[in-house]
Design a protein around this motif. Structure first.
Motif, PDB file in Angstrom:
ATOM      1  N   GLU A 419       0.888  -1.099   0.166  1.00 57.73           N
ATOM      2  CA  GLU A 419       0.222   0.038   0.176  1.00 57.73           C
ATOM      3  C   GLU A 419       0.857   1.331  -0.148  1.00 57.73           C
ATOM      4  O   GLU A 419       1.704   1.423   1.019  1.00 57.73           O
ATOM      5  N   GLY A 420       0.717   2.067  -1.006  1.00 56.25           N
ATOM      6  CA  GLY A 420       1.718   3.029  -1.079  1.00 56.25           C
ATOM      7  C   GLY A 420       3.238   2.317  -1.626  1.00 56.25           C
ATOM      8  O   GLY A 420       3.421   1.470  -2.091  1.00 56.25           O
ATOM      9  N   GLU A 421       4.201   3.148  -1.228  1.00 60.91           N
ATOM     10  CA  GLU A 421       5.523   2.599  -1.803  1.00 60.91           C
ATOM     11  C   GLU A 421       6.520   1.874  -0.643  1.00 60.91           C
ATOM     12  O   GLU A 421       6.996   0.800  -0.865  1.00 60.91           O
ATOM     13  N   PHE A 422       5.937   2.209   0.532  1.00 64.53           N
ATOM     14  CA  PHE A 422       6.785   1.482   1.684  1.00 64.53           C
ATOM     15  C   PHE A 422       6.082   0.803   2.800  1.00 64.53           C
ATOM     16  O   PHE A 422       6.417   0.700   3.818  1.00 64.53           O
ATOM     17  N   THR A 423       4.593   0.322   2.421  1.00 60.48           N
ATOM     18  CA  THR A 423       3.856  -0.215   3.417  1.00 60.48           C
ATOM     19  C   THR A 423       3.553  -1.686   2.855  1.00 60.48           C
ATOM     20  O   THR A 423       3.168  -1.907   1.724  1.00 60.48           O
ATOM     21  N   PHE A 424       3.955  -2.857   3.741  1.00 66.46           N
ATOM     22  CA  PHE A 424       4.236  -3.921   3.332  1.00 66.46           C
ATOM     23  C   PHE A 424       3.069  -4.743   4.195  1.00 66.46           C
ATOM     24  O   PHE A 424       3.045  -4.744   5.211  1.00 66.46           O
ATOM     25  N   ILE A 425       2.162  -5.676   3.637  1.00 65.65           N
ATOM     26  CA  ILE A 425       1.183  -6.468   4.476  1.00 65.65           C
ATOM     27  C   ILE A 425       1.136  -7.740   3.764  1.00 65.65           C
ATOM     28  O   ILE A 425       1.392  -8.181   2.644  1.00 65.65           O
ATOM     29  N   SER A 426       1.332  -8.809   4.975  1.00 70.32           N
ATOM     30  CA  SER A 426       1.533 -10.177   4.517  1.00 70.32           C
ATOM     31  C   SER A 426       0.019 -10.753   4.328  1.00 70.32           C
ATOM     32  O   SER A 426      -0.902 -10.399   4.954  1.00 70.32           O
ATOM     33  N   THR A 427      -0.003 -11.550   3.140  1.00 68.40           N
ATOM     34  CA  THR A 427      -1.283 -12.103   2.848  1.00 68.40           C
ATOM     35  C   THR A 427      -1.134 -13.643   3.026  1.00 68.40           C
ATOM     36  O   THR A 427      -2.550 -14.185   2.553  1.00 68.40           O
ATOM     37  N   ASN A 428      -0.191 -14.126   3.489  1.00 67.48           N
ATOM     38  CA  ASN A 428      -0.425 -15.589   3.972  1.00 67.48           C
ATOM     39  C   ASN A 428       0.740 -15.912   4.860  1.00 67.48           C
ATOM     40  O   ASN A 428       1.691 -15.130   5.147  1.00 67.48           O
ATOM     41  N   ARG A 429       0.538 -16.992   5.692  1.00 66.14           N
ATOM     42  CA  ARG A 429       1.388 -17.524   6.594  1.00 66.14           C
ATOM     43  C   ARG A 429       2.748 -18.149   6.096  1.00 66.14           C
ATOM     44  O   ARG A 429       2.870 -19.179   5.622  1.00 66.14           O
ATOM     45  N   GLU A 430       3.723 -17.071   5.894  1.00 66.48           N
ATOM     46  CA  GLU A 430       4.986 -17.675   5.496  1.00 66.48           C
ATOM     47  C   GLU A 430       6.085 -16.577   5.561  1.00 66.48           C
ATOM     48  O   GLU A 430       5.803 -15.340   5.733  1.00 66.48           O
ATOM     49  N   SER A 431       7.358 -17.048   6.131  1.00 61.09           N
ATOM     50  CA  SER A 431       8.415 -16.115   6.362  1.00 61.09           C
ATOM     51  C   SER A 431       9.113 -15.423   4.939  1.00 61.09           C
ATOM     52  O   SER A 431       9.316 -15.988   3.985  1.00 61.09           O
ATOM     53  N   LYS A 432       8.638 -14.110   5.199  1.00 61.94           N
ATOM     54  CA  LYS A 432       9.365 -13.218   3.982  1.00 61.94           C
ATOM     55  C   LYS A 432      10.342 -12.345   4.681  1.00 61.94           C
ATOM     56  O   LYS A 432       9.786 -11.617   5.684  1.00 61.94           O
ATOM     57  N   THR A 433      11.544 -12.316   3.919  1.00 63.80           N
ATOM     58  CA  THR A 433      12.414 -11.280   4.501  1.00 63.80           C
ATOM     59  C   THR A 433      12.847 -10.219   3.404  1.00 63.80           C
ATOM     60  O   THR A 433      12.772 -10.446   2.395  1.00 63.80           O
ATOM     61  N   PHE A 434      12.588  -8.997   4.099  1.00 65.70           N
ATOM     62  CA  PHE A 434      12.827  -7.930   2.991  1.00 65.70           C
ATOM     63  C   PHE A 434      14.232  -7.067   3.382  1.00 65.70           C
ATOM     64  O   PHE A 434      14.263  -6.422   4.424  1.00 65.70           O
ATOM     65  N   PRO A 435      15.283  -7.106   2.550  1.00 65.24           N
ATOM     66  CA  PRO A 435      16.622  -6.491   2.723  1.00 65.24           C
ATOM     67  C   PRO A 435      16.365  -4.983   2.144  1.00 65.24           C
ATOM     68  O   PRO A 435      15.573  -4.731   1.216  1.00 65.24           O
ATOM     69  N   ILE A 436      16.805  -4.053   3.077  1.00 67.32           N
ATOM     70  CA  ILE A 436      16.861  -2.788   2.501  1.00 67.32           C
ATOM     71  C   ILE A 436      18.421  -2.205   2.121  1.00 67.32           C
ATOM     72  O   ILE A 436      19.133  -2.526   2.949  1.00 67.32           O
ATOM     73  N   GLY A 437      18.341  -1.429   1.068  1.00 70.07           N
ATOM     74  CA  GLY A 437      19.436  -0.944   0.647  1.00 70.07           C
ATOM     75  C   GLY A 437      19.253   0.388   0.752  1.00 70.07           C
ATOM     76  O   GLY A 437      18.319   1.048   1.042  1.00 70.07           O
ATOM     77  N   PRO A 438      20.731   1.186   0.869  1.00 71.45           N
ATOM     78  CA  PRO A 438      21.985   0.623   0.700  1.00 71.45           C
ATOM     79  C   PRO A 438      22.526   0.150   1.897  1.00 71.45           C
ATOM     80  O   PRO A 438      22.144   0.043   3.061  1.00 71.45           O
ATOM     81  N   ALA A 439      23.765  -0.697   2.043  1.00 69.57           N
ATOM     82  CA  ALA A 439      24.548  -1.093   2.973  1.00 69.57           C
ATOM     83  C   ALA A 439      25.217   0.167   3.736  1.00 69.57           C
ATOM     84  O   ALA A 439      25.446   0.921   3.043  1.00 69.57           O
ATOM     85  N   VAL A 440      25.416   0.130   5.066  1.00 64.41           N
ATOM     86  CA  VAL A 440      25.967   1.310   5.778  1.00 64.41           C
ATOM     87  C   VAL A 440      27.319   0.624   6.358  1.00 64.41           C
ATOM     88  O   VAL A 440      27.285  -0.471   6.833  1.00 64.41           O
ATOM     89  N   SER A 441      28.282   1.582   6.431  1.00 61.97           N
ATOM     90  CA  SER A 441      29.652   1.176   6.769  1.00 61.97           C
ATOM     91  C   SER A 441      30.394   1.946   7.934  1.00 61.97           C
ATOM     92  O   SER A 441      30.871   1.457   8.918  1.00 61.97           O
ATOM     93  N   ARG A 442      30.082   3.310   7.839  1.00 65.75           N
ATOM     94  CA  ARG A 442      30.897   4.193   8.820  1.00 65.75           C
ATOM     95  C   ARG A 442      29.801   5.152   9.174  1.00 65.75           C
ATOM     96  O   ARG A 442      29.184   5.686   8.353  1.00 65.75           O
ATOM     97  N   GLY A 443      30.003   5.634  10.443  1.00 69.00           N
ATOM     98  CA  GLY A 443      28.799   6.676  11.078  1.00 69.00           C
ATOM     99  C   GLY A 443      27.869   5.815  11.675  1.00 69.00           C
ATOM    100  O   GLY A 443      27.986   4.939  11.980  1.00 69.00           O
ATOM    101  N   VAL A 444      26.875   6.955  12.158  1.00 71.08           N
ATOM    102  CA  VAL A 444      25.927   6.517  12.919  1.00 71.08           C
ATOM    103  C   VAL A 444      24.480   6.436  11.887  1.00 71.08           C
ATOM    104  O   VAL A 444      24.342   7.381  11.507  1.00 71.08           O
ATOM    105  N   TYR A 445      23.662   5.498  12.153  1.00 74.02           N
ATOM    106  CA  TYR A 445      22.559   5.430  11.193  1.00 74.02           C
ATOM    107  C   TYR A 445      21.309   4.899  11.940  1.00 74.02           C
ATOM    108  O   TYR A 445      21.582   4.188  12.833  1.00 74.02           O
ATOM    109  N   ARG A 446      20.207   5.596  11.899  1.00 69.11           N
ATOM    110  CA  ARG A 446      19.085   5.248  12.426  1.00 69.11           C
ATOM    111  C   ARG A 446      17.979   4.942  11.375  1.00 69.11           C
ATOM    112  O   ARG A 446      17.674   5.842  10.779  1.00 69.11           O
ATOM    113  N   PHE A 447      17.199   3.816  11.419  1.00 69.64           N
ATOM    114  CA  PHE A 447      16.127   3.195  10.766  1.00 69.64           C
ATOM    115  C   PHE A 447      14.796   3.073  11.531  1.00 69.64           C
ATOM    116  O   PHE A 447      14.909   2.461  12.320  1.00 69.64           O
ATOM    117  N   GLN A 448      13.820   3.599  11.040  1.00 66.59           N
ATOM    118  CA  GLN A 448      12.527   3.836  11.633  1.00 66.59           C
ATOM    119  C   GLN A 448      11.562   2.917  10.864  1.00 66.59           C
ATOM    120  O   GLN A 448      11.586   3.169   9.726  1.00 66.59           O
TER     121      GLN A 448
END
Length: 581
Positions: A419-448
């Protein structure tokens, strides 16, 4: 007619290949064995070619081409089974030999792939087999910048809607996501470069405008500080005035005490005079009674005997003297009465003055109370304004220190909907892994994240490039040692080792994961901006955020990725550390 790139890739090396072909006389027979319909001959020939190729990888790129060229030719052939066999052979070669990978990249293989993938008439299974080889090249650490040319065509293939080419679109989309996550970028046209420069100039102007706004806000803060100083001076002046009035009240009290003492003395004198008047009245009464008795005696003596005339004269003389004394006593009594009246007037005047003093004292107290109330109200308003200024400074500082970073989520289609660009809804009982890019390597990062509907959900970080297919679990082997996550049930999990101690998540919670890549490289969990007790240290130098949906109707909205200038994590005495070992 110009030659196709697939036909001209190896022409430059054809002479040298023919000279070296004599070193491997059995190669044509092995190639024929690979193409054989006999499964046993096919397997033996393939393994023999792989063995020779891996054994001869130190002989130079030309020797490598002897093995690669036939396989590439078969890969592009019209036989689906033979093309698949060539694809598997090439995959084994690139997986086991760095020299083979380098030789393949230098031979124009990528340009050939670009041509075939762009060809609308190309055979679908050939394109699929080529994508499998590209996938193995990426997983075996081939530099992604060598494949920048493929970005556009992979994106084009991933958007195909034809149901017959759905498998091809999924494979292209996966490889496109891998290249993007590892830093590959598509080659820009001059118009796109010009557009990027224009956007860069606009952002530079926006930054300059933000700096000017920051300077204006700084000036406003300085002005507020000056106003605060002026109010502090006014407060100090009011305090001095209050002290002066307090001193005056104290002087009035001392003066009033002296006057009260004088009044008390006057009261005592008045009581003494009243007592003396009472005694005088008693004496007058006694004298009047004596005069009456004397008058009776005189009358009796006149009647009884004139001989008593001398005595009567004497009595009259004494009576005259007594009258004189009575007159004198009445005069003194009258004088005493006047003095008493004057004393009463003085007492009344004194009482009036005391009432006036008490009224002034009451008014002074009332004024002082009003002044104190104003001082307290002023101080309260001043503290409120100071707090508002501090909150404003803090908010502006936090805004200036946070930098939003664009992110992307690339996963194949499955048992979920968006729903929209970044709202995800599970439609069935199954494990689903969603990786988020980019990778972070140096500094302090906060994901909400926002939990719309809670269930079995994980939020964590993984090694870059880790792919956990739908239906597989982040907590199971072989994925569990390359990722960690915070469970919605309140535990921290890594490598099949759960550690409890955090709060459970619920609907509507704002979930934040803060990664600090400074030593000892930590990851902390926040629920509704409240730091949780259990955290992990020793995470890899480069990580990628991810989340997992499992149960039906579980829903998550990905909010933002920000780079912070300073960490927001605080030292908590009850905190529990879990190490990534």
């Amino acid at each position: 007619m110009s030659k196709r790139p697939t036909e001209s890739i190896r022409n430059s090396n054809s002479i040298q290949q023919s000279n070296e072909f004599t070193q491997f006389p059995e190669l044509p027979l092995l190639i024929n064995g690979v193409l054989s319909e006999d499964p046993e001959i096919h397997v033996q020939s393939t393994e023999k070619i792989l063995s020779i190729a891996l054994h001869e990888t130190d002989c130079g790129s030309t020797s490598n081409d002897l093995f690669l060229s036939p396989l590439i030719t078969i890969l592009k052939g019209t036989s689906e089974e033979q093309s698949k066999i060539a694809s598997e052979a090439l995959s084994k070669l690139v997986s086991n030999s760095e020299n083979i990978r380098d030789s393949l990249m230098k031979s124009g293989f990528v340009e050939m792939i670009h041509f075939i993938l762009n060809d609308e008439n190309a055979i679908e299974y050939v394109q699929l087999n080529i994508l499998r080889v590209i996938n193995d090249l990426i997983y075996n650490q081939t530099a992604p910048q060598h494949m920048n040319i493929l970005i556009d065509v992979l994106e084009k293939l991933s958007k195909q809607q034809d149901e017959k080419k759905l498998k091809l679109a999924k494979q292209a989309k996966l490889i496109h996501a891998l290249l993007i996550s590892q830093g590959a970028t598509r080659i820009l046209s001059p118009e796109e470069e010009q557009e990027l420069r224009r956007e860069n100039e606009e952002k530079t102007n926006q930054i300059e405008q933000l700096r000017r706004q920051d300077q204006e806000k700084t000036n406003q803060i300085e002005q507020l500080n000056r106003q605060d100083q002026e109010k502090s001076n006014q407060l100090e002046q009011l305090r001095r005035q209050d002290q002066e009035k307090t001193n005056q009240i104290e002087q009035y009290r001392i003066s009033d005490q002296d006057k009260s003492n004088q009044i008390e003395q006057y009261r005592k004198c008045d009581q003494e005079n009243i007592r003396k008047n009472e005694e005088s009245k008693n004496k007058i009464t006694d004298l009047q009674r004596n005069i009456g008795e004397n008058a009776k005696i005189i009358a009796e003596m006149q009647q009884k005997d004139e001989q008593k005339t001398n005595k009567q004269i004497e009595l009259e003389r004494k009576d005259e003297q007594l009258k004189n004394k009575i007159t004198e006593f009445e005069r003194k009594s009258e004088q005493q009465k006047k003095e008493n009246d004057e004393l009463k007037k003085f007492n009344e005047e004194q009482k009036r003055k005391n009432c006036e003093y008490e009224r002034k004292d009451y008014e002074q107290k009332r004024d002082n109370e009003e002044l104190k109330r104003k001082i307290i109200e002023f101080e309260r308003d001043n503290q409120t304004k100071i707090k508002e200024i501090e909150d404003f400074k803090k908010q502006e500082l936090e805004k200036s220190l946070q930098v939003k970073i664009p992110f992307s989520i690339t996963v194949p289609a499955g048992s979920y909907k968006k729903e929209g660009e970044f709202t995800f809804i599970s439609t069935n009982r199954e494990s689903k892994t969603f990786p988020i890019g980019p990778a972070v390597s140096r500094g302090v990062y906060r994901f909400q994240f926002l939990i719309n509907k809670v269930g079995t959900q994980f939020f964590g970080v993984m090694k870059p490039g880790l792919i956990i297919p739908f239906g597989q679990y982040a907590y199971s082997s072989p994925y569990c040692k390359d990722c960690m996550y915070f469970s919605s049930k309140g535990s921290v999990n890594w490598n099949l080792k759960p550690t409890k101690g955090n709060l459970e998540m619920k609907d509507g919670d704002i979930i934040a994961i803060e990664v600090n890549q400074a030593y000892p490289r930590t990851v902390h969990l926040f629920i509704n901006n409240v730091q949780q007790l259990v955290y992990m240290s020793g995470i890899p130098e480069s990580v990628q955020f991810f989340f997992v949906l499992y149960e039906q109707d579980n829903s998550v909205t990905v909010l933002s990725l920000k780079k912070l200038a300073v960490p927001t994590v605080k030292n908590i005495s009850e905190a529990k550390e879990v190490k990534w070992e």
